[in-house]
Design an enzyme around this catalytic site. Structure first.
Site, PDB file in Angstrom:
ATOM      1  N   THR A   1      68.981  75.773  32.791  1.00 30.33           N
ATOM      2  CA  THR A   1      68.466  76.620  33.868  1.00 30.33           C
ATOM      3  C   THR A   1      67.281  75.920  34.496  1.00 30.33           C
ATOM      4  OG1 THR A   1      69.297  78.645  32.882  1.00 30.33           O
ATOM      5  CG2 THR A   1      67.483  78.885  34.422  1.00 30.33           C
TER       6      THR A   1
ATOM      7  N   PHE B   1      63.921  76.446  36.566  1.00 24.19           N
ATOM      8  CA  PHE B   1      62.925  77.468  36.873  1.00 24.19           C
ATOM      9  C   PHE B   1      61.989  76.954  37.946  1.00 24.19           C
ATOM     10  CE2 PHE B   1      64.414  78.295  32.653  1.00 24.19           C
ATOM     11  CZ  PHE B   1      64.407  79.673  32.527  1.00 24.19           C
TER      12      PHE B   1
END
Ligand code: PEP
Ligand code: MN
Length: 555
Positions: free
Chosen positions: A457, A459
Site C-alpha cells: 500500500t 500512503f
C-alpha cells in the site's frame, strides 16, 4: 540502528588524503549512506603495507563527515588511542583481529561511545556475543555487531560470509547486526548480491567499502565499490526494504526541521511514548485512520522513523484531514493506493476538498497479514475470524483450509484485533498486522497468511505547513479538470511530454455534483531542472479549468 530501519555505512577502507575521504563522503552521502567509514590505523597482514594516516587521517575523516553531514566511524586498535580518538569519531570500530582483545574491549566499553564490533576471523557466534558482553558489562548499550565473513576452507572468496549468523544472533540477542559484504567476499562484484542477501536475511544495516578511485586505493581496492556501484546497491536495497517491512535510514530526515506548532492539545496524552528521537523533540504528532496497530500506523512509524511524540487514531479518513486542518496534529497519513486492489478513492476526493492541505511525502508498506488470537488459545479452538473484508479476501487461500471458521467482516483490521482483545473469547481470531497484535497484547498464531505476498500500500503524508528545509523533491502530484472539448486532456498531457516529465500515474474521479465530469489526478517525476516543472505547471494551468499542485515532495 536497528528496528525497522536499514542503516548503511560506507566509505573507503582507509583514509588516504583529505581529498580522497571528502570526495568519498560526498559520494556515499548522496547515495544514502548514514555513516562514513575510513580506517586511520589499519591492521595490515604485512608490516610493509600502508598502515594508515593515524591521527592526521582521523582529522580528515572528521572534516569529511562534517562536510557531508555524516557521523563517522574508524577502527581503534589500541587502548591508548581512546582519549585522542574519541574527539574524532562518533562510533568506534573494533576490528576482526581485535574481537577478543579483552583489555581493549573493557577500555572502549568505558569510553561510552557506540561501537561496531566485528566478528573475529575464526570466532563462533558465542565467542562474538561474549566479546560484546565485555562492552555491555561496562555499561555501554550501543553495541552494533558486524558479521564480516569467517575463515573457512573455501578460497574463492576472501572469507565466507556467514549469513546464517544473522538469524542465529537475532534469536538470542537484542543487539543490532550489520553485515560487511566487502571484507566477507574480498571481491567487488560479489558485494552487491551479498549485501542484498544480508538485508533479506534480516540485517539491520551494512558497512560497505566505497572508494572514489578503487584502482588507486592503498588498501582493499579489489573489494571497494566504484561510487556508481554503491548508488546501484542503495537503490536495490531501497527496493528490497519494503518486502521486509523496513525502510532505508536516511539523513537528514525532513521532519527534523519542522518547528513545533502549538496544538493546544496535551502532547503527552495517548499515543506512543517516544524514546526521545529528534522528531519527538520537535513535537511531531501524526493522525491516521483506524485503531492502534493499523497498517497506517505501521506506515507512519516507518516514515517518521518511530520518533513521534503522539499518534492520533481517527475513526474516518475525513477526521485525519480535520485534525491536520485544525492544527491538532502536525501530519496526517492516508492510504492512497493498494497494489492489488487499486486506488482508495475516498482519499483522492478528500484531497480535493481540503485545498489548504499539502502532500509532503509518501511511504510504501508491504501488507503482511497475520492470524491473531488470545495468548494461550490454539488454532484448533477457533470458530470465528474477524477482519476488514479486504483482509478476509486477501487471505482466502489460507482461510479455505479451515472451512469451519466463520468469516466475520469488520470495519477495520486493527479494529478487529481490538474487538477480540475486548471479547476475550478463545474461539475468536482476527487478521491484521503484527503491530496490532503487539499493541493489544495478543499472539500471532500464523504470520504471512496473505494469498499474494506482493501486496503493497502506498500512503501519502499530508500537512498544513511547509517544510522550512524540504528535502530535494523527486515527485509531484497534480489535479485538474479539463474543458469539455476534443483533445483537451491530450493537450494538457502533451505539456509533460514536451518537457520530458515522466508521468507515473493518471487517475480520474467524478466531480461531486457535476455528473459525468471528471477531475484528473496526475503523479509525475519531479524533473532535475525545477524550471521545466514550473513552466509545465504554468502551461497546464492555462489549458485546464481547475488546476492544483497537491504537493511537490520526496517519495
Ligand atoms: C576494515 O573494516 O577495514 C577491516 C579491517 O575490517 P575487519 O576488521 O573486518 O577485517
Ligand atoms: Mn578494508
Amino acid at each position: 540502528i536497528g528496528g525497522l530501519r536499514i542503516a548503511v555505512a560506507a566509505g573507503p577502507c582507509a583514509v588516504e588524503s583529505r581529498e580522497q575521504i571528502t570526495e568519498a563522503a560526498l559520494q556515499v552521502r548522496k547515495s544514502g549512506a548514514v555513516l562514513l567509514r575510513g580506517g586511520a590505523y589499519k591492521p595490515r597482514t604485512s608490516p610493509y603495507a600502508f598502515q594508515g594516516l593515524g591521527e592526521e587521517g582521523l582529522r580528515y575523516l572528521k572534516e569529511a563527515g562534517e562536510a557531508a553531514g555524516l557521523p563517522v566511524t574508524s577502527e581503534i586498535v589500541a587502548a591508548e588511542h581512546i582519549s585522542m580518538m574519541k574527539d574524532y569519531v562518533d562510533v568506534f570500530q573494533i576490528g576482526a583481529r581485535n574481537m577478543q582483545n579483552f583489555e581493549l574491549l573493557k577500555r572502549v566499553g568505558d569510553a561510552g561511545k557506540p561501537v561496531i564490533l566485528k566478528r573475529g576471523l575464526a570466532a563462533t557466534v558465542e565467542e562474538w556475543l561474549m566479546a560484546a558482553e565485555y562492552l555491555l558489562s561496562r555499561g555501554l548499550e550501543q553495541v552494533i555487531l558486524c558479521e564480516r565473513g569467517i575463515r573457512t576452507f573455501e578460497t574463492s572468496t576472501r572469507n565466507t560470509l556467514d549469513l546464517s549468523a544473522i538469524p542465529v544472533v537475532k534469536k538470542v540477542c537484542h543487539l543490532p547486526i550489520i553485515v560487511d559484504p566487502s571484507h566477507a567476499t574480498g571481491l567487488r562484484e560479489k558485494v552487491l548480491p551479498m549485501a542484498l542477501a544480508a538485508v533479506a536475511a534480516g540485517a539491520d544495516g551494512l558497512i560497505v567499502e566505497v572508494h572514489p578511485n578503487p584502482d588507486k586505493a592503498l588498501s582493499d581496492g579489489p573489494q571497494s565499490l566504484y561510487p556508481d556501484q554503491f548508488e546501484k546497491l542503495m537503490r536495490d536495497v531501497e527496493a528490497l526494504a519494503p518486502v521486509l517491512g523496513k525502510e532505508v535510514a536516511r539523513i537528514p530526515f525532513p521532519v527534523y526541521s519542522v518547528p513545533r506548532i502549538s496544538t493546544g492539545v496535551d502532547d503527552t496524552a495517548g499515543g506512543a511514548p517516544s524514546p526521545g528521537g529528534r522528531a519527538a523533540e520537535a513535537g511531531i504528532s501524526v493522525a491516521f485512520q483506524g485503531e492502534r496497530g493499523a497498517y497506517s500506523e505501521m506506515a507512519l512509524k516507518l516514515y517518521f522513523h518511530e520518533d513521534i511524540a503522539r499518534v492520533e487514531p481517527c475513526p474516518a479518513f475525513q477526521d485525519v484531514f480535520e485534525m491536520v486542518l485544525k492544527g491538532a496534529v502536525t501530519f496526517g497519513i492516508l492510504p492512497l493506493e493498494n497494489s492489488l486492489t487499486g486506488s482508495i478513492h475516498e482519499n483522492y476526493d478528500l484531497l480535493l476538498q481540503y485545498p489548504d492541505i499539502k502532500i509532503v511525502g509518501e511511504q510504501k508498506l508491504r501488507i503482511e497479514h497475520n492470524l491473531i488470537g488470545l495468548p494461550g488459545a490454539s488454532l484448533d479452538g477457533i470458530r470465528k475470524v474477524f477482519s476488514h473484508p479486504q483482509g478476509l479476501a486477501q487471505c482466502s487461500v489460507f482461510l479455505d483450509r479451515y472451512p469451519a471458521w466463520e468469516r466475520v467482516p469488520f470495519y477495520d483490521t486493527a479494529g478487529s484485533v481490538a474487538h477480540i482483545a475486548r471479547e476475550k473469547n478463545p474461539g475468536f481470531a482476527a487478521i491484521a498486522s503484527a503491530g496490532a497484535a503487539r499493541v493489544h497484547g495478543l499472539s500471532v498464531f500464523k504470520e504471512g497468511i496473505e494469498t499474494n505476498p506482493r501486496n503493497y500500500t502506498r500512503f501519502t503524508v499530508i500537512t498544513l505547513q511547509e517544510y522550512p528545509d524540504p528535502p530535494e523533491p523527486d515527485k509531484a502530484s497534480l489535479v485538474f479538470s479539463v474543458p469539455d472539448k476534443a483533445g483537451s486532456l491530450f493537450m494538457i498531457l502533451r505539456v509533460l511530454a514536451d518537457k520530458s516529465i515522466n508521468m507515473k500515474k493518471l487517475e480520474s474521479r467524478p466531480i461531486l455534483g457535476k455528473p459525468w465530469e471528471y477531475m484528473f489526478y496526475v503523479d509525475v517525476e519531479y524533473p532535475a531542472d525545477s524550471r521545466s516543472f514550473t513552466e509545465a505547471v504554468e502551461a497546464m494551468q492555462s489549458l485546464s479549468e481547475d488546476f492544483r499542485v497537491l504537493g511537490v515532495y520526496r517519495s
